[in-house]
Motif scaffolding. Structure first.
Motif, PDB file in Angstrom:
ATOM      1  N   GLY A   1     -45.414 -54.375 -22.208  1.00 16.44           N
ATOM      2  CA  GLY A   1     -45.363 -53.399 -23.170  1.00 16.44           C
ATOM      3  C   GLY A   1     -45.622 -51.881 -22.853  1.00 16.44           C
ATOM      4  N   THR A   2     -46.626 -51.899 -21.995  1.00 16.06           N
ATOM      5  CA  THR A   2     -46.503 -50.504 -21.407  1.00 16.06           C
ATOM      6  C   THR A   2     -46.703 -50.414 -19.836  1.00 16.06           C
TER       7      THR A   2
ATOM      8  N   ALA B   1     -46.448 -47.140 -17.999  1.00 17.96           N
ATOM      9  CA  ALA B   1     -46.823 -46.030 -17.628  1.00 17.96           C
ATOM     10  C   ALA B   1     -48.486 -46.064 -17.090  1.00 17.96           C
ATOM     11  N   PRO B   2     -49.037 -45.032 -16.253  1.00 17.88           N
ATOM     12  CA  PRO B   2     -50.845 -45.185 -15.984  1.00 17.88           C
ATOM     13  C   PRO B   2     -51.347 -44.401 -17.049  1.00 17.88           C
ATOM     14  N   ALA B   3     -52.650 -45.093 -17.231  1.00 20.62           N
ATOM     15  CA  ALA B   3     -53.638 -44.726 -18.364  1.00 20.62           C
ATOM     16  C   ALA B   3     -53.720 -43.275 -18.169  1.00 20.62           C
ATOM     17  N   GLY B   4     -53.529 -42.621 -19.591  1.00 15.42           N
ATOM     18  CA  GLY B   4     -53.528 -41.202 -19.647  1.00 15.42           C
ATOM     19  C   GLY B   4     -52.314 -40.301 -19.435  1.00 15.42           C
ATOM     20  N   PHE B   5     -51.343 -41.129 -19.244  1.00 14.15           N
ATOM     21  CA  PHE B   5     -49.792 -40.320 -19.047  1.00 14.15           C
ATOM     22  C   PHE B   5     -49.619 -39.823 -20.527  1.00 14.15           C
ATOM     23  N   PRO B   6     -49.035 -38.556 -20.614  1.00 16.72           N
ATOM     24  CA  PRO B   6     -48.588 -38.042 -21.937  1.00 16.72           C
ATOM     25  C   PRO B   6     -47.830 -38.554 -22.809  1.00 16.72           C
ATOM     26  N   VAL B   7     -46.910 -39.356 -22.273  1.00 15.90           N
ATOM     27  CA  VAL B   7     -46.100 -40.552 -23.310  1.00 15.90           C
ATOM     28  C   VAL B   7     -46.474 -42.072 -22.903  1.00 15.90           C
ATOM     29  N   THR B   8     -46.056 -42.941 -23.653  1.00 14.63           N
ATOM     30  CA  THR B   8     -46.089 -44.429 -23.688  1.00 14.63           C
ATOM     31  C   THR B   8     -44.588 -44.769 -23.071  1.00 14.63           C
ATOM     32  N   VAL B   9     -44.670 -45.557 -22.010  1.00 18.63           N
ATOM     33  CA  VAL B   9     -43.433 -45.912 -21.634  1.00 18.63           C
ATOM     34  C   VAL B   9     -43.225 -47.778 -21.633  1.00 18.63           C
ATOM     35  N   GLY B  10     -42.354 -48.368 -22.296  1.00 14.56           N
ATOM     36  CA  GLY B  10     -42.239 -49.645 -22.172  1.00 14.56           C
ATOM     37  C   GLY B  10     -41.548 -50.356 -21.010  1.00 14.56           C
ATOM     38  N   ALA B  11     -41.248 -51.381 -20.668  1.00 13.97           N
ATOM     39  CA  ALA B  11     -40.783 -51.961 -19.461  1.00 13.97           C
ATOM     40  C   ALA B  11     -39.343 -51.997 -19.944  1.00 13.97           C
ATOM     41  N   ALA B  12     -38.267 -52.340 -18.824  1.00 14.16           N
ATOM     42  CA  ALA B  12     -36.868 -52.371 -19.290  1.00 14.16           C
ATOM     43  C   ALA B  12     -36.538 -53.626 -20.163  1.00 14.16           C
ATOM     44  N   PHE B  13     -35.656 -53.292 -20.783  1.00 13.43           N
ATOM     45  CA  PHE B  13     -34.888 -54.169 -21.674  1.00 13.43           C
ATOM     46  C   PHE B  13     -33.438 -54.161 -21.206  1.00 13.43           C
ATOM     47  N   GLY B  14     -32.787 -55.395 -20.909  1.00 14.87           N
ATOM     48  CA  GLY B  14     -31.457 -55.671 -20.628  1.00 14.87           C
ATOM     49  C   GLY B  14     -30.684 -55.359 -21.787  1.00 14.87           C
ATOM     50  N   VAL B  15     -29.632 -54.407 -21.545  1.00 17.81           N
ATOM     51  CA  VAL B  15     -28.524 -54.164 -22.617  1.00 17.81           C
ATOM     52  C   VAL B  15     -27.405 -55.001 -21.907  1.00 17.81           C
ATOM     53  N   ALA B  16     -26.968 -54.833 -20.769  1.00 14.39           N
ATOM     54  CA  ALA B  16     -25.695 -55.596 -20.381  1.00 14.39           C
ATOM     55  C   ALA B  16     -25.687 -55.550 -18.680  1.00 14.39           C
ATOM     56  N   PHE B  17     -25.311 -56.421 -18.264  1.00 15.64           N
ATOM     57  CA  PHE B  17     -25.272 -56.987 -16.780  1.00 15.64           C
ATOM     58  C   PHE B  17     -23.907 -56.999 -16.341  1.00 15.64           C
ATOM     59  N   SER B  18     -23.434 -56.613 -15.227  1.00 14.21           N
ATOM     60  CA  SER B  18     -21.887 -56.615 -14.877  1.00 14.21           C
ATOM     61  C   SER B  18     -22.003 -57.064 -13.500  1.00 14.21           C
ATOM     62  N   VAL B  19     -20.734 -57.885 -13.108  1.00  9.00           N
ATOM     63  CA  VAL B  19     -20.608 -58.281 -11.690  1.00  9.00           C
ATOM     64  C   VAL B  19     -19.986 -57.227 -10.841  1.00  9.00           C
ATOM     65  N   PHE B  20     -19.347 -56.089 -11.498  1.00 13.00           N
ATOM     66  CA  PHE B  20     -18.721 -55.174 -10.927  1.00 13.00           C
ATOM     67  C   PHE B  20     -19.891 -53.844 -10.831  1.00 13.00           C
ATOM     68  N   SER B  21     -19.423 -52.879 -10.064  1.00 12.56           N
ATOM     69  CA  SER B  21     -20.226 -51.599  -9.475  1.00 12.56           C
ATOM     70  C   SER B  21     -20.133 -50.690 -10.732  1.00 12.56           C
ATOM     71  N   ASN B  22     -21.337 -49.700 -10.548  1.00  9.66           N
ATOM     72  CA  ASN B  22     -21.315 -48.649 -11.537  1.00  9.66           C
ATOM     73  C   ASN B  22     -21.473 -47.464 -10.743  1.00  9.66           C
ATOM     74  N   ILE B  23     -20.681 -46.458 -10.659  1.00  9.36           N
ATOM     75  CA  ILE B  23     -20.818 -45.199  -9.954  1.00  9.36           C
ATOM     76  C   ILE B  23     -21.073 -44.034 -10.789  1.00  9.36           C
ATOM     77  N   ALA B  24     -20.202 -43.893 -12.081  1.00 12.21           N
ATOM     78  CA  ALA B  24     -20.507 -42.932 -12.891  1.00 12.21           C
ATOM     79  C   ALA B  24     -21.385 -42.709 -13.750  1.00 12.21           C
TER      80      ALA B  24
ATOM     81  N   ALA C   1     -54.029 -47.998 -20.835  1.00 12.33           N
ATOM     82  CA  ALA C   1     -53.856 -49.110 -19.460  1.00 12.33           C
ATOM     83  C   ALA C   1     -52.709 -49.711 -19.471  1.00 12.33           C
ATOM     84  N   PRO C   2     -51.988 -49.657 -18.330  1.00 13.96           N
ATOM     85  CA  PRO C   2     -50.726 -50.364 -18.163  1.00 13.96           C
ATOM     86  C   PRO C   2     -50.830 -51.913 -18.524  1.00 13.96           C
TER      87      PRO C   2
END
Length: 544
Positions: free
Chosen positions: A312-313, A315-338, A307-308
């Motif tokens: 920590g988790t 994804a919906p209950a019973g989904f084939p893989v367990t997915v965790g919420a986002a960790f921030g790696v980097a934030f930028s005041v600039f845009s990202n297109i690529a 269960a979500p």
């Protein structure tokens, strides 16, 4: 072949399906302007309650207008989203009522005979559709007829949003294939795809026919609530998806105990980049820094989801893989297109581009230098980038520089380097992909030339090249980071460098003996397309 196909497709199709440049470019300078001064900074940290992370960022004015405004012409040229109302919620409701993969014929024009139990690493996944039409689908394509003639001959429709699109401006933007495939010994094929209103979709094919049977939705603006407050509307554009197929996911619970399902798990990390063309995300107090783009990390384990229980988790209950919420790696005041890419070592690359003052762009490399050697960017600190020209202090070569490190626990450390150096050349990059031997490929639009006629300018990127490089056609270029430091394995004693050259976090010059000039001689041309023919005459030389 897949890298080449993706890059060629990206040359022709901007982030959400418009021409790479608007015909009216009067507000976008064709010569690089002087970079704006960066206010004085001092180190500060703040605790992020949901993720357990802390931001390592400069203390700056809380004035959101310091970001400036992305010009309407740039938004139109890049296909950034138009105003909509609760698109994500309406799509989610429609998807619940819609049987995946049914009702509409595939738009690829290829026979739907692709065997999705085969090695999908030898196939290409892409999206078909775009703005101002009434179909959007995710498709697998392959040349598997045994003739090796580099011509697609079979396909499979992974997902189809055509019956559920609530707005003609909605489009899918990026796709990625998971390591979780039936050919790799798993019970399902997992696919990732992003859209123009801020969703990452996870499709699970559990019967091996290539079509997603169940779908999980990750709304990125909702995930960003863990790091601050979204100042603009609820829509952002997903610009990059990249999969690190093998990582020690214990790195996540090492930071936050809520991620206990990932203890002892070796799995993959999904990296996501986005851009917000409006007023961006304001990070949590005390710094309140407004940012426009970010690199996020999601752990994915080969466990049926319970269960979500965020974070920590999710994804919906019973989904084939367990997915965790986002960790921030980097934030930028600039845009990202690529977008972003992950190399063989698990290092991540992402773009930053100034779409306000058009001073240039760069590619940042994130390298795991921690003693855990977990191939993961999960740390309890993340950086916030406020300049395209970071420090070139002792030990970090000019003109590239380093943005510093983020760490926590002490054995998990990320180093952020200005991999490409800063140049207007890199403002025209529209897609990134990693190849073997840690080579990074980039699809680049034709450079802007102020004296070209209006019809030609309509096919060009938003940035003019440095004068030392001159005008260039649409291209696929490559970067390599193979030198600049030395190994420790051959060192005769502690503290003494070895003799084998190794990567140092910065792209090498294209030819030995050159003095690096960012955006001029630190990349190689892999393929050229429409535009000026930059090939030298027989026996001659060229800048790159």
């Amino acid at each position: 072949m897949a890298v080449l196909a993706v890059a060629i497709a990206a040359l022709a199709v901007p982030i959400v399906g418009l021409w790479a440049r608007a015909a009216d470019k009067s507000t976008a300078p064709t010569v690089a302007a002087k970079p704006a001064a960066v206010p004085g900074t001092s180190a500060a940290t703040c605790q992020e309650p949901a993720s357990g992370q802390r931001s390592v960022l400069p203390v700056r004015s809380a004035d959101a207008e310091m970001l400036g405004l992305v010009s309407p012409q740039a938004k139109e040229a890049l296909g950034l989203p138009r105003a909509k109302t609760d698109i994500s919620g309406r799509i989610a409701e429609a998807v619940k009522r819609h049987k995946v993969g049914g009702g509409i014929a595939p738009q690829s024009g290829e026979p739907t005979i692709l065997n999705a139990r085969s090695a999908l690493s030898a196939a290409l996944m892409t999206n078909i559709g775009g703005r101002d039409n009434q179909f959007s689908e995710v498709t697998l394509l392959a040349d598997w007829d045994g003739r090796e003639d580099c011509v697609v001959d079979r396909s499979a429709k992974v997902d189809d949003f055509s019956p559920t699109e609530p707005d003609i401006d909605f489009t899918l933007t990026r796709t990625a294939i998971s390591e979780h495939t039936i050919a790799n010994g798993f019970l399902e094929n997992i696919f990732y795809y992003g859209d123009s209103v801020g969703n990452v979709w996870i499709g699970a094919d559990t019967d091996g026919n290539g079509s997603a049977d169940t779908i999980a939705q990750i709304n990125i603006p909702t995930q960003l609530n863990a790091f601050g407050t979204v100042n603009s509307d609820d829509q952002i554009t997903i610009t990059g998806l990249a999969v690190n197929p093998v990582a020690d996911l214990t790195s996540f619970p090492n930071v936050n105990g809520a991620y206990t399902p990932f203890v002892g798990q070796t799995g993959e990390i999904l990296y996501v980049t986005y851009t917000d063309s409006e007023s961006g995300l304001r990070l949590a107090p005390p710094n309140n820094t407004p940012v426009r783009s970010a690199l996020l990390a999601f752990p994915v384990a080969d466990l049926i989801s319970g269960a979500p229980a965020a974070p920590g988790t999710i994804a919906p209950a019973g989904f084939p893989v367990t997915v965790g919420a986002a960790f921030g790696v980097a934030f930028s005041v600039f845009s990202n297109i690529a977008g972003c890419a992950v190399d063989d070592d698990g290092s991540i690359y992402f773009q930053q581009v100034d779409l306000v003052q058009f001073t240039g762009a760069n590619i940042v490399k994130v390298t795991d230098i921690g003693t855990n050697q977990d191939r993961s960017a999960a740390t309890n600190g993340f950086i916030t980038i406020t300049t395209l020209n970071p420090s070139t202090a002792t030990g970090f070569p000019s003109p590239n520089g380093t943005y510093g490190d983020a760490s926590g626990p002490p054995s998990q450390v990320n180093r952020f380097t200005n991999y490409s150096g800063t140049a207007t050349t890199f403002g025209n990059i529209v897609a990134l992909a990693a190849g073997s031997c840690n080579v990074l490929y980039a699809a680049v639009s034709r450079s802007a030339v102020a004296t070209d006629d209006a019809a030609t300018q309509a096919t060009e990127g938003l940035f003019a090249n440095p004068s030392a490089l001159g005008a260039t056609p649409s291209m696929i270029i490559s970067f390599a980071d193979c030198s600049g430091a030395f190994d420790t394995c051959t060192a005769p004693a502690a503290g003494i460098g070895g003799i084998f050259p190794v990567a140092n976090g910065f792209a090498d010059v294209a030819r030995a003996g050159l003095v690096v000039a960012a955006g001029v001689n630190n990349f190689r041309v892999f393929v050229i397309g429409n535009g000026p023919d930059i090939r030298p005459p027989t026996g001659g030389t060229a800048v790159v």
